[in-house]
Design a protein around this motif. Structure first.
Motif, PDB file in Angstrom:
ATOM      1  N   GLU A  28      67.386  12.250   7.088  1.00 11.93           N
ATOM      2  CA  GLU A  28      65.994  11.964   6.753  1.00 11.93           C
ATOM      3  C   GLU A  28      65.099  12.445   7.881  1.00 11.93           C
ATOM      4  N   VAL A  29      63.853  12.744   7.527  1.00 10.92           N
ATOM      5  CA  VAL A  29      62.838  13.080   8.522  1.00 10.92           C
ATOM      6  C   VAL A  29      61.570  12.327   8.137  1.00 10.92           C
ATOM      7  N   TYR A  30      60.972  11.660   9.121  1.00 10.24           N
ATOM      8  CA  TYR A  30      59.743  10.902   8.904  1.00 10.24           C
ATOM      9  C   TYR A  30      58.639  11.464   9.779  1.00 10.24           C
ATOM     10  N   SER A  31      57.456  11.681   9.205  1.00  6.38           N
ATOM     11  CA  SER A  31      56.291  11.962  10.034  1.00  6.38           C
ATOM     12  C   SER A  31      55.702  10.596  10.374  1.00  6.38           C
ATOM     13  N   CYS A  32      55.158  10.482  11.565  1.00 10.99           N
ATOM     14  CA  CYS A  32      54.704   9.159  11.986  1.00 10.99           C
ATOM     15  C   CYS A  32      53.554   9.255  12.968  1.00 10.99           C
ATOM     16  N   ALA A  33      52.886   8.130  13.150  1.00 11.07           N
ATOM     17  CA  ALA A  33      51.833   8.016  14.150  1.00 11.07           C
ATOM     18  C   ALA A  33      52.467   7.497  15.430  1.00 11.07           C
ATOM     19  N   GLY A  34      51.849   7.785  16.540  1.00  9.69           N
ATOM     20  CA  GLY A  34      52.375   7.293  17.813  1.00  9.69           C
ATOM     21  C   GLY A  34      52.674   8.424  18.768  1.00  9.69           C
ATOM     22  N   ASP A  35      53.610   8.176  19.664  1.00 12.06           N
ATOM     23  CA  ASP A  35      53.926   9.131  20.722  1.00 12.06           C
ATOM     24  C   ASP A  35      54.694  10.356  20.249  1.00 12.06           C
ATOM     25  N   VAL A  36      55.319  10.275  19.089  1.00 13.90           N
ATOM     26  CA  VAL A  36      56.072  11.417  18.558  1.00 13.90           C
ATOM     27  C   VAL A  36      55.500  11.800  17.206  1.00 13.90           C
ATOM     28  N   ASP A  37      55.792  13.019  16.789  1.00 15.65           N
ATOM     29  CA  ASP A  37      55.275  13.511  15.519  1.00 15.65           C
ATOM     30  C   ASP A  37      56.240  13.289  14.369  1.00 15.65           C
ATOM     31  N   LEU A  38      57.537  13.464  14.658  1.00 11.17           N
ATOM     32  CA  LEU A  38      58.572  13.330  13.632  1.00 11.17           C
ATOM     33  C   LEU A  38      59.737  12.517  14.173  1.00 11.17           C
ATOM     34  N   ILE A  39      60.395  11.809  13.279  1.00 10.84           N
ATOM     35  CA  ILE A  39      61.647  11.131  13.622  1.00 10.84           C
ATOM     36  C   ILE A  39      62.686  11.613  12.620  1.00 10.84           C
ATOM     37  N   LYS A  57      65.443  24.558  17.858  1.00  8.48           N
ATOM     38  CA  LYS A  57      65.062  25.958  17.643  1.00  8.48           C
ATOM     39  C   LYS A  57      64.160  26.157  16.432  1.00  8.48           C
ATOM     40  N   VAL A  58      63.866  25.084  15.704  1.00  9.61           N
ATOM     41  CA  VAL A  58      62.973  25.188  14.544  1.00  9.61           C
ATOM     42  C   VAL A  58      61.570  25.532  15.032  1.00  9.61           C
ATOM     43  N   ASP A  59      60.929  26.456  14.345  1.00  9.74           N
ATOM     44  CA  ASP A  59      59.569  26.863  14.696  1.00  9.74           C
ATOM     45  C   ASP A  59      58.649  25.647  14.665  1.00  9.74           C
ATOM     46  N   GLY A  60      57.936  25.427  15.758  1.00  8.57           N
ATOM     47  CA  GLY A  60      57.016  24.299  15.847  1.00  8.57           C
ATOM     48  C   GLY A  60      57.529  23.151  16.699  1.00  8.57           C
ATOM     49  N   VAL A  61      58.831  23.084  16.937  1.00 13.57           N
ATOM     50  CA  VAL A  61      59.396  22.019  17.768  1.00 13.57           C
ATOM     51  C   VAL A  61      59.103  22.330  19.230  1.00 13.57           C
ATOM     52  N   GLN A  62      58.488  21.376  19.923  1.00 18.50           N
ATOM     53  CA  GLN A  62      58.204  21.543  21.343  1.00 18.50           C
ATOM     54  C   GLN A  62      59.314  20.946  22.195  1.00 18.50           C
ATOM     55  N   VAL A  70      66.433  11.129  16.381  1.00 16.93           N
ATOM     56  CA  VAL A  70      65.876  12.220  17.172  1.00 16.93           C
ATOM     57  C   VAL A  70      64.355  12.166  17.073  1.00 16.93           C
ATOM     58  N   LEU A  71      63.717  11.927  18.211  1.00 13.77           N
ATOM     59  CA  LEU A  71      62.256  11.927  18.278  1.00 13.77           C
ATOM     60  C   LEU A  71      61.822  13.361  18.545  1.00 13.77           C
ATOM     61  N   VAL A  72      60.950  13.873  17.698  1.00 12.61           N
ATOM     62  CA  VAL A  72      60.589  15.286  17.751  1.00 12.61           C
ATOM     63  C   VAL A  72      59.092  15.443  18.003  1.00 12.61           C
ATOM     64  N   HIS A  73      58.759  16.172  19.054  1.00 12.76           N
ATOM     65  CA  HIS A  73      57.373  16.523  19.341  1.00 12.76           C
ATOM     66  C   HIS A  73      57.141  17.925  18.795  1.00 12.76           C
ATOM     67  N   THR A  74      56.089  18.080  18.003  1.00 15.93           N
ATOM     68  CA  THR A  74      55.829  19.365  17.351  1.00 15.93           C
ATOM     69  C   THR A  74      54.402  19.833  17.625  1.00 15.93           C
ATOM     70  N   LEU A  75      54.148  21.072  17.278  1.00 22.05           N
ATOM     71  CA  LEU A  75      52.781  21.562  17.272  1.00 22.05           C
ATOM     72  C   LEU A  75      52.048  20.843  16.144  1.00 22.05           C
ATOM     73  N   ALA A  76      50.861  20.325  16.422  1.00 21.02           N
ATOM     74  CA  ALA A  76      50.132  19.495  15.454  1.00 21.02           C
ATOM     75  C   ALA A  76      49.868  20.213  14.136  1.00 21.02           C
ATOM     76  N   ASP A  77      49.611  21.491  14.179  1.00 26.81           N
ATOM     77  CA  ASP A  77      49.290  22.213  12.945  1.00 26.81           C
ATOM     78  C   ASP A  77      50.526  22.674  12.180  1.00 26.81           C
ATOM     79  N   ARG A  78      51.721  22.318  12.659  1.00 26.41           N
ATOM     80  CA  ARG A  78      52.967  22.749  12.012  1.00 26.41           C
ATOM     81  C   ARG A  78      53.831  21.568  11.550  1.00 26.41           C
ATOM     82  N   ILE A  79      53.290  20.365  11.576  1.00 27.02           N
ATOM     83  CA  ILE A  79      54.112  19.179  11.279  1.00 27.02           C
ATOM     84  C   ILE A  79      54.781  19.254   9.904  1.00 27.02           C
ATOM     85  N   PRO A  80      54.062  19.518   8.808  1.00 27.92           N
ATOM     86  CA  PRO A  80      54.744  19.530   7.499  1.00 27.92           C
ATOM     87  C   PRO A  80      55.845  20.585   7.391  1.00 27.92           C
TER      88      PRO A  80
END
Length: 92
Positions: free
Chosen positions: A30-41, A62-67, A6-16
Motif C-alpha cells: 500500500e501507499v498513502y499520501s499524507c500530511a505532516g513531515d513526509v509526503d508518502l508512506i 530510484k522512482v522519479d520524484g523520490v528525494q 517506508v516514509l518517502v519524501h517527494t517533490l511536491a508537484d510529483r506526489i500522485p
C-alpha cells in the motif's frame, strides 16, 4: 513475512505520479499520501530481509520524484481484532 514502513519524501508537484509508481512495485502492499513531515508512506511486505535492500534502495529510492526515504521495520502487528480475540478465549 517482514513488514517495513517506508516514509518517502517527494517533490511536491510529483506526489500522485510518484505514489502510483511506488504502488506498482512488486512487494509494495500500500501507499498513502499524507500530511505532516513526509509526503508518502509505503507499506512493504517481503519474505527475507535481503529483499528490503533490493526493493527500497534498488527500486523505491530510484522512482522519479523520490528525494529520500526513511525505513522502519515492524516487529509485531496489533489490531482491534487481535485484542478482541485474545480476550474472548475461553469465554462462551
Amino acid at each position: 513475512m517482514i513488514t517495513a514502513i517506508v516514509l518517502v519524501h517527494t517533490l511536491a508537484d510529483r506526489i500522485p505520479e510518484t505514489a502510483q509508481a511506488i504502488a506498482d512495485i512488486e512487494g509494495v502492499a500500500e501507499v498513502y499520501s499524507c500530511a505532516g513531515d513526509v509526503d508518502l508512506i509505503a507499506i512493504v511486505k517481503v519474505r527475507e530481509h535481503e529483499q528490503l535492500a533490493d526493493l527500497i534502495a534498488g527500486k523505491i529510492s530510484k522512482v522519479d520524484g523520490v528525494q529520500h526515504t526513511d525505513t522502519h521495520i515492524a516487529f509485531r502487528s496489533y489490531s482491534r481484532a487481535d485484542t478482541e480475540a485474545a480476550f474472548s478465549v475461553g469465554s462462551n
